[in-house]
Design an enzyme around this catalytic site. Sequence first.
Site, short mmCIF file in Angstrom:
data_model
loop_
_atom_site.label_atom_id
_atom_site.label_comp_id
_atom_site.label_asym_id
_atom_site.label_seq_id
_atom_site.Cartn_x
_atom_site.Cartn_y
_atom_site.Cartn_z
N HIS A 96 2.62 -6.96 -1.92
CA HIS A 96 1.52 -7.94 -1.82
C HIS A 96 1.86 -9.05 -0.84
CE1 HIS A 96 -1.71 -10.69 -3.13
NE2 HIS A 96 -0.78 -11.62 -3.04
N GLU A 97 3.06 -9.61 -0.96
CA GLU A 97 3.46 -10.70 -0.06
C GLU A 97 3.55 -10.20 1.38
OE1 GLU A 97 3.25 -13.60 -1.03
OE2 GLU A 97 3.15 -13.17 -3.18
#
Length: 226
Positions: A96-97
Amino acid sequence: MTTYWVLFILIAVASYLVQLNLQNKFKKYSSVPVANGMRGCDVALKMLRENGINDVRVTCIPGQLTDHYDPTKNTVNLSEDVYNGRNITAAAVAAHECGHAVQHAVGYAPVRMRSSLVPVVQFASTWVTWILLAGIVLINYFPGIMLAGIILFALTTLFSFVTLPVEIDASRRAVAWMGHAGIVDSRSAGPAEEALRAAAYTYVVAALSSLGTLMYYIMIFMGRRN
């Protein structure tokens, strides 16, 4: 005013339930191992490289749920549990990051808008509380102060809502890439997506909370003026 307090209580309850759900999901899926045994940092590096991003470093930082992408330093910062974790939660959060890094690399429009708001929001966050406090005290004499505070708070609310598509898109990119790269299989893809969805709900509640607070200040301004 009664309507606002009912809304405030509902948002507070929703925020508590969302945070509780997030903790439960992360804890649950932290016990589900990644099939290939990769750590979160390995997942992050793999996603960055496969998306042609070679100038972003992956670092380990202290704390829990402190994971974030810093475009000013070109770093994906992962909490210790995520950096070293070999489970679905760690893989999903790391991906996600990195999704944010991909957004910056491809020039994703909501990210550009969000970035343009950062300097203004930083200024607003520093001064808005004091300006609103002064505005409430002096509203009958200098209503412009209260209005200025409302405008500043409205910018922070706008920032919260612009953040929503940014976070949702980063999760979408993460889930799609993990499936394509073989990080998750048919059994673990669902849990990974569910964990990221639980995290996204926190941003939804935060945006609604900010909107509710903005409405409260507007009601004070309109009521005192009348």
